[in-house]
Design an enzyme around this catalytic site. Structure first.
Site, PDB file in Angstrom:
ATOM      1  CG  ASN A   9      -1.717   1.215   1.433  1.00  0.00           C
ATOM      2  OD1 ASN A   9      -1.771   2.069   0.542  1.00  0.00           O
ATOM      3  ND2 ASN A   9      -2.349   1.343   2.591  1.00  0.00           N
ATOM      4  CD1 TRP A  10       3.340   0.914  -2.851  1.00  0.00           C
ATOM      5  CD2 TRP A  10       3.468   2.055  -4.774  1.00  0.00           C
ATOM      6  NE1 TRP A  10       4.010   0.125  -3.754  1.00  0.00           N
ATOM      7  CE2 TRP A  10       4.098   0.808  -4.955  1.00  0.00           C
ATOM      8  CE3 TRP A  10       3.428   2.932  -5.855  1.00  0.00           C
ATOM      9  CZ2 TRP A  10       4.685   0.421  -6.164  1.00  0.00           C
ATOM     10  CZ3 TRP A  10       3.995   2.549  -7.068  1.00  0.00           C
ATOM     11  CH2 TRP A  10       4.626   1.312  -7.211  1.00  0.00           C
ATOM     12  CE  LYS A  11      -0.068   3.092   4.852  1.00  0.00           C
ATOM     13  NZ  LYS A  11       0.098   3.158   6.312  1.00  0.00           N
ATOM     14  CG  HIS A  94      -5.679   1.788   5.491  1.00  0.00           C
ATOM     15  ND1 HIS A  94      -5.177   2.710   6.379  1.00  0.00           N
ATOM     16  CD2 HIS A  94      -4.682   0.904   5.254  1.00  0.00           C
ATOM     17  CE1 HIS A  94      -3.921   2.399   6.664  1.00  0.00           C
ATOM     18  NE2 HIS A  94      -3.595   1.307   5.993  1.00  0.00           N
ATOM     19  CD  GLU A  96      -2.752   5.344   6.973  1.00  0.00           C
ATOM     20  OE1 GLU A  96      -2.796   5.390   5.730  1.00  0.00           O
ATOM     21  OE2 GLU A  96      -1.822   4.793   7.598  1.00  0.00           O
ATOM     22  CD  GLU A 166      -3.161  -2.478   7.483  1.00  0.00           C
ATOM     23  OE1 GLU A 166      -2.121  -2.738   6.853  1.00  0.00           O
ATOM     24  OE2 GLU A 166      -3.771  -1.418   7.345  1.00  0.00           O
ATOM     25  N   GLY A 172       3.038   2.269  10.848  1.00  0.00           N
ATOM     26  CA  GLY A 172       3.989   3.362  10.677  1.00  0.00           C
ATOM     27  C   GLY A 172       4.737   3.739  11.950  1.00  0.00           C
ATOM     28  CB  SER A 212       5.829  -1.899  11.859  1.00  0.00           C
ATOM     29  OG  SER A 212       5.439  -0.563  12.138  1.00  0.00           O
ATOM     30  N   GLY A 233       3.050  -1.160   4.297  1.00  0.00           N
ATOM     31  CA  GLY A 233       3.045   0.268   3.994  1.00  0.00           C
ATOM     32  C   GLY A 233       4.453   0.752   3.685  1.00  0.00           C
ATOM     33  N   GLY A 234       5.105   1.332   4.680  1.00  0.00           N
ATOM     34  CA  GLY A 234       6.419   1.961   4.483  1.00  0.00           C
ATOM     35  C   GLY A 234       7.431   1.115   3.723  1.00  0.00           C
TER      36      GLY A 234
HETATM   37  P1  13P Z   1       3.343   0.306   7.726  1.00  0.00           P
HETATM   38  O1  13P Z   1       3.863  -0.949   7.091  1.00  0.00           O
HETATM   39  O2  13P Z   1       4.046   1.546   7.251  1.00  0.00           O
HETATM   40  O3  13P Z   1       3.261   0.209   9.217  1.00  0.00           O
HETATM   41  O4  13P Z   1       1.820   0.488   7.194  1.00  0.00           O
HETATM   42  C1  13P Z   1       0.930  -0.557   7.301  1.00  0.00           C
HETATM   43  C2  13P Z   1      -0.296  -0.196   6.553  1.00  0.00           C
HETATM   44  O5  13P Z   1      -1.045   0.682   6.947  1.00  0.00           O
HETATM   45  C3  13P Z   1      -0.566  -0.916   5.295  1.00  0.00           C
HETATM   46  O6  13P Z   1      -1.857  -0.669   4.844  1.00  0.00           O
END
Ligand code: 13P
Length: 249
Positions: A9-11, A94, A96, A166, A172, A212, A233-234
Site C-alpha cells: 500500500n503506497w499510500k 483502512h 487511515e 492492522e 507506521g 510495520s 506500507g512503508g
Molecule cells: P506500515 O507498514 O508503514 O506500518 O503500514 C501498514 C499499513 O497501513 C498498510 O496498509
C-alpha cells in the site's frame, strides 16, 4: 503448499515517474516470486503503473473507492473508473480512512458491496486502536468491523474478500504485534467469519497482517498458522525492502 498474499500500500507517496520506476523494478525482481502479489499506487499513478505491470504476476490495487458508480461526488473515484484502468483489488476500511477521514462501518460496507458487485477483489482492513486494546474491547471492535463491513455480502462473494488485520498502534510506528499476538487476533477473525459464513469459508479466507512489516520480521509473522500474507506500507515504497518481504521464503 500455502500461498501467501503480499500486498504493498503506497499510500500518498510517489509521483508518476517515481511510481513507474518502482513498479518496473518490482516487475523485474519479482517475476520469479510464487506468492500472490499486489501493489496499490495512488490514484494518479494507476494508469501508468497498469501499463508497467500488465501481464505480469503483480495485481493492480487501489487504496480506496467512492460509494457510488457515478454522480455528483467531488473528489471521489468510482469503481467503474478503477475497472477501466485494470484495477483488480481495492483496499477498503483502512484505518487511515476510518480514523483520519471518519469513514463509518456503514459507509465501508456500501463500498465493499459495490466493489464485489463489479468483481473487484476487496481487502477489508480491520484493527483496534491502542486505547481500545488497553480497554479490553479489541474483540468487540474487530467483531463489529467484520460483521458490519460484510453485512449483506453473499457467501459466494466471500472468496473475493481478504481481511487485513492492522492494529492501528502498529501502523507506521515501528511497533509490530508479536507473531503470537497477531495470530491470536487472526484466529479470532476466523472465528467471527465461521459464525457468519461457516467453518469452510473461514478456513478458506486469507487474512493478512499489516503494521510495520519489514524484511526482518516477515518470516516469523508468516510462520503463524492464521497469517496468510502481509499488507505492507512503508517497506513497500522501496524495492530493496518490498522484494525481500515478498520473497521471505
Ligand atoms: P506500515 O507498514 O508503514 O506500518 O503500514 C501498514 C499499513 O497501513 C498498510 O496498509
Amino acid at each position: 503448499m500455502k500461498r501467501y498474499f503480499i500486498a504493498g500500500n503506497w499510500k500518498m507517496y510517489k509521483t508518476v515517474p517515481e511510481a513507474v520506476s518502482l513498479a518496473s523494478e518490482l516487475k523485474a525482481r519479482l517475476s520469479d516470486c510464487g506468492e500472490k502479489l499486489m501493489i496499490a499506487p495512488p490514484f494518479t499513478a494507476l494508469q501508468a503503473v497498469a501499463g508497467v505491470i500488465k501481464g505480469t504476476n503483480i495485481l493492480l490495487g487501489a487504496q480506496n473507492m467512492g460509494p457510488e458508480e457515478s454522480g455528483a461526488h467531488t473528489g471521489e473515484v468510482s469503481v467503474l473508473m478503477l475497472k477501466d484502468l485494470g484495477v483488480s483489488v481495492v483496499i477498503l476500511g483502512h484505518s487511515e480512512r476510518r480514523h483520519t477521514y471518519g469513514e463509518s462501518d456503514a459507509l465501508i460496507n456500501i463500498k465493499v458491496r459495490l466493489a464485489l458487485k463489479h468483481k473487484l477483489e476487496v481487502i477489508l482492513c480491520v484493527g483496534e486502536t491502542l486505547e481500545e486494546r488497553e480497554q479490553g474491547v479489541l474483540e468487540k471492535v474487530i467483531r463489529r468491523q467484520l460483521s458490519e463491513g460484510l453485512k449483506g455480502v453473499e457467501p459466494s462473494a466471500l472468496t473475493d474478500v481478504t481481511v487485513a488485520y492492522e492494529p492501528v498502534w502498529a501502523i507506521g510506528t515501528g511497533k509490530t504485534a508479536t507473531p503470537e499476538d497477531a495470530d491470536a487476533v487472526h484466529e479470532f477473525c476466523r472465528k467471527v467469519i465461521a459464525e457468519l459464513y461457516g467453518q469452510n469459508a473461514a478456513k478458506q479466507l486469507l487474512i493478512q497482517y499489516g503494521g510495520s512489516v519489514k524484511p526482518d520480521n516477515v518470516a516469523a509473522l508468516m510462520a503463524k498458522q492464521n497469517i496468510d500474507g502481509a499488507l505492507v506500507g512503508g517497506a513497500s515504497l522501496k524495492a530493496d525492502t518490498f522484494v525481500p518481504i515478498a520473497k521471505f521464503r
